[in-house]
Design an enzyme around this catalytic site. Structure first.
Site, PDB file in Angstrom:
ATOM      1  N   TYR A  50       0.774  -0.947   0.531  1.00 54.84           N
ATOM      2  CA  TYR A  50      -0.234   0.105  -0.042  1.00 54.84           C
ATOM      3  C   TYR A  50       0.977   1.167   0.384  1.00 54.84           C
ATOM      4  CZ  TYR A  50      -4.030  -3.041   1.425  1.00 54.84           C
ATOM      5  OH  TYR A  50      -4.463  -4.547   2.082  1.00 54.84           O
ATOM      6  N   LEU A 190     -18.363  -4.543   0.798  1.00 55.02           N
ATOM      7  CA  LEU A 190     -19.205  -3.286   0.235  1.00 55.02           C
ATOM      8  C   LEU A 190     -19.302  -4.041  -1.413  1.00 55.02           C
ATOM      9  CD1 LEU A 190     -18.878  -0.499   1.761  1.00 55.02           C
ATOM     10  CD2 LEU A 190     -20.570  -2.210   2.690  1.00 55.02           C
ATOM     11  N   ILE A 228     -13.255  -4.908   7.481  1.00 56.49           N
ATOM     12  CA  ILE A 228     -11.779  -4.222   7.054  1.00 56.49           C
ATOM     13  C   ILE A 228     -12.492  -3.000   5.716  1.00 56.49           C
ATOM     14  CG2 ILE A 228     -10.379  -5.016   8.371  1.00 56.49           C
ATOM     15  CD1 ILE A 228      -9.472  -5.959   5.559  1.00 56.49           C
ATOM     16  N   SER A 231     -12.755   3.753   4.241  1.00 52.15           N
ATOM     17  CA  SER A 231     -12.487   4.833   3.522  1.00 52.15           C
ATOM     18  C   SER A 231     -11.603   6.001   3.958  1.00 52.15           C
ATOM     19  CB  SER A 231     -14.113   5.875   4.977  1.00 52.15           C
ATOM     20  OG  SER A 231     -14.426   7.155   4.746  1.00 52.15           O
ATOM     21  N   ASN A 240     -19.666   3.817   9.147  1.00 53.75           N
ATOM     22  CA  ASN A 240     -18.924   2.172   8.515  1.00 53.75           C
ATOM     23  C   ASN A 240     -19.178   1.288   9.809  1.00 53.75           C
ATOM     24  OD1 ASN A 240     -19.039   2.303   6.018  1.00 53.75           O
ATOM     25  ND2 ASN A 240     -16.229   2.781   6.227  1.00 53.75           N
TER      26      ASN A 240
END
Length: 273
Positions: A50, A190, A228, A231, A240
């Site tokens: 990341y 999601l 997990i 946002s 969330n």
């Protein structure tokens, strides 16, 4: 209802709900970590690939709660698999985050064509025994991959982080996890919003007064999964985590189960390298 902790098969425990740092810009990561902890999260999911582990560490040092109250995950990337490379990769992650030990270290992908995930797993077992990582697990492993590392080492991962959402429910893999005491953790929970307009989601949202995203996150929690969502907005983080004051009915859970279509949004673990 309160936020839950899930037992791990090594005697430890982890928060059920956290937030992920995938695609969080490096310059925003420390702020997102602080906002998440302030909103009540105690589980943060990162990874070397990341590119924001330094920001994760900065956020941990400035978050306003003791470090031992926050559970931190990071991951070994595909090109660092193998005995020596994995050891160096873990040490580099610890240095970037600025911690002597991380709570959970995962193999990010099995990359079966590389043929190195077994050596990587054996190295994580050694690093756990040395105290460099507290718990060890995997991500995106299939049943066949799990069977190999368990069969070869006798060490069962505490967790397998997999793509899981209403359109990809991974029932067979979740059943394997349940039989072996492996926590299922859902990434892209999601499903990029592709189920938000589905009738079972809309109906549950209308009945509960919650958003479609909150309904889906609640579905994950009631399945027993760790989840997990990501946002970068404080308002999104707050929405969330606001899923512990309602429950889906058995009928609503059964209706959401019908949405499974085997549709991935990410790579296939069998071929991804």
């Amino acid at each position: 209802m309160t936020k839950e902790w899930l037992p791990l098969n090594d005697g430890r425990a982890m928060p059920q709900l956290g937030f992920g740092l995938w695609q969080v810009p490096a310059h925003e990561t420390a702020r997102v970590v602080r906002d998440g902890v302030a909103a009540g999260y105690r589980l943060i999911d990162g990874a070397a690939i990341y590119g924001n582990e330094a920001g994760l560490g900065e956020g941990l040092r400035s978050m306003g709660v003791p470090r031992d109250q926050v559970f931190v995950t990071t991951k070994v990337w595909n090109d660092r698999q193998g005995t020596d490379d994995t050891r160096r990769a873990v040490e580099e992650s610890l240095a970037r985050i600025g911690v002597p030990q991380v709570d959970l270290m995962l193999i990010h992908w099995p990359c079966p064509e590389r043929g190195r995930f077994l050596d990587t797993w054996k190295t994580l077992v050694a690093l756990r025994d040395e105290g460099r990582v507290a718990s060890i697990g995997v991500s995106n492993f299939r049943v066949v991959d799990l069977e190999r590392i368990i069969g070869e080492t006798g060490v069962v991962p505490v967790l397998n982080q997999i793509e899981l959402h209403p359109r990809l429910q991974q029932v067979e893999l979740r059943d394997f996890h349940a039989r072996h005491g492996i926590v299922t953790q859902s990434w892209t929970p999601l499903g990029q919003g592709k189920s938000f307009d589905a009738a079972p989601i809309r109906a549950a949202a209308a009945r509960s007064g919650k958003s479609p995203a909150q309904v889906i996150l609640r579905w994950h929690v009631q399945l027993g999964c760790s989840v997990i969502p990501r946002s970068t907005r404080a308002a999104g983080l707050a929405e969330n985590i606001d899923i512990f004051d309602f429950a889906l009915t058995e009928a609503e859970m059964a209706a959401i189960a019908t949405l499974d279509a085997g549709e991935r949004t990410g790579p296939d673990p069998a071929t991804f390298t």
